[in-house]
Design a protein around this motif. Sequence first.
Motif, PDB file in Angstrom:
ATOM      1  N   ALA A 107      19.280   1.226 -11.493  1.00 27.76           N
ATOM      2  CA  ALA A 107      19.408   1.133 -12.953  1.00 27.76           C
ATOM      3  C   ALA A 107      20.169   2.331 -13.514  1.00 27.76           C
ATOM      4  O   ALA A 107      20.962   2.192 -14.452  1.00 27.76           O
ATOM      5  CB  ALA A 107      18.038   1.018 -13.606  1.00 27.76           C
ATOM      6  N   ASP A 108      19.953   3.500 -12.922  1.00 28.11           N
ATOM      7  CA  ASP A 108      20.641   4.712 -13.386  1.00 28.11           C
ATOM      8  C   ASP A 108      22.154   4.618 -13.242  1.00 28.11           C
ATOM      9  O   ASP A 108      22.887   5.305 -13.939  1.00 28.11           O
ATOM     10  CB  ASP A 108      20.134   5.948 -12.627  1.00 28.11           C
ATOM     11  N   THR A 109      22.637   3.770 -12.348  1.00 29.47           N
ATOM     12  CA  THR A 109      24.079   3.626 -12.178  1.00 29.47           C
ATOM     13  C   THR A 109      24.699   2.823 -13.316  1.00 29.47           C
ATOM     14  O   THR A 109      25.899   2.873 -13.521  1.00 29.47           O
ATOM     15  CB  THR A 109      24.434   2.908 -10.853  1.00 29.47           C
ATOM     16  N   GLY A 110      23.893   2.047 -14.019  1.00 29.25           N
ATOM     17  CA  GLY A 110      24.409   1.192 -15.088  1.00 29.25           C
ATOM     18  C   GLY A 110      24.875  -0.138 -14.540  1.00 29.25           C
ATOM     19  O   GLY A 110      24.243  -1.159 -14.745  1.00 29.25           O
ATOM     20  N   ALA A 111      25.944  -0.147 -13.801  1.00 31.81           N
ATOM     21  CA  ALA A 111      26.543  -1.389 -13.312  1.00 31.81           C
ATOM     22  C   ALA A 111      25.691  -2.086 -12.258  1.00 31.81           C
ATOM     23  O   ALA A 111      25.831  -3.282 -12.051  1.00 31.81           O
ATOM     24  CB  ALA A 111      27.932  -1.105 -12.733  1.00 31.81           C
ATOM     25  N   LEU A 112      24.801  -1.357 -11.600  1.00 31.48           N
ATOM     26  CA  LEU A 112      23.997  -1.950 -10.530  1.00 31.48           C
ATOM     27  C   LEU A 112      22.548  -2.195 -10.942  1.00 31.48           C
ATOM     28  O   LEU A 112      21.691  -2.415 -10.092  1.00 31.48           O
ATOM     29  CB  LEU A 112      24.036  -1.062  -9.285  1.00 31.48           C
ATOM     30  N   ALA A 113      22.256  -2.159 -12.232  1.00 31.87           N
ATOM     31  CA  ALA A 113      20.890  -2.386 -12.704  1.00 31.87           C
ATOM     32  C   ALA A 113      20.412  -3.763 -12.273  1.00 31.87           C
ATOM     33  O   ALA A 113      21.093  -4.765 -12.496  1.00 31.87           O
ATOM     34  CB  ALA A 113      20.836  -2.254 -14.222  1.00 31.87           C
ATOM     35  N   MET A 114      19.276  -3.796 -11.609  1.00 31.66           N
ATOM     36  CA  MET A 114      18.686  -5.033 -11.112  1.00 31.66           C
ATOM     37  C   MET A 114      17.194  -5.023 -11.405  1.00 31.66           C
ATOM     38  O   MET A 114      16.575  -3.967 -11.435  1.00 31.66           O
ATOM     39  CB  MET A 114      18.848  -5.141  -9.590  1.00 31.66           C
ATOM     40  N   SER A 115      16.634  -6.199 -11.557  1.00 33.16           N
ATOM     41  CA  SER A 115      15.199  -6.304 -11.788  1.00 33.16           C
ATOM     42  C   SER A 115      14.447  -6.203 -10.464  1.00 33.16           C
ATOM     43  O   SER A 115      15.019  -6.385  -9.388  1.00 33.16           O
ATOM     44  CB  SER A 115      14.870  -7.637 -12.463  1.00 33.16           C
TER      45      SER A 115
END
Length: 118
Positions: A38-46
């Motif tokens: 999530a911290d990467t922004g583009a790779l935020a996943m549930s």
Amino acid sequence: MEPGKTMSQLRKGVLEYCVLSLLRDGPRYGTELVATLADTGALAMSQGTVYPLLSRLRREELVTTDWSESPSGPPRRYYALTDTGRAALADFASVWAQFTDAVGRLITPDLISDRSKQ
């Protein structure tokens, strides 16, 4: 294709290897992996996406799991990279460099051309 779908498809293609690379330096627990992505922004996943992926990686013997006591709550399941997982990550890393270079060469001229028209 709409932009949201494009990002979703890109994530699906690389998420497994991003998780493996997060485990490269040592074991992590699932919620920690979700937060780091999530911290990467583009790779935020549930969690609903990451935990099934972790189960699949365990079945494929790319990761192992171990329960450890937590200083702040119930025990946590930690995931660690196996030798097979390290090999898969190394293979992906070598292919990824070639892949991104090839895609970049194909799409960059269009991006430059589009910007010059503005």
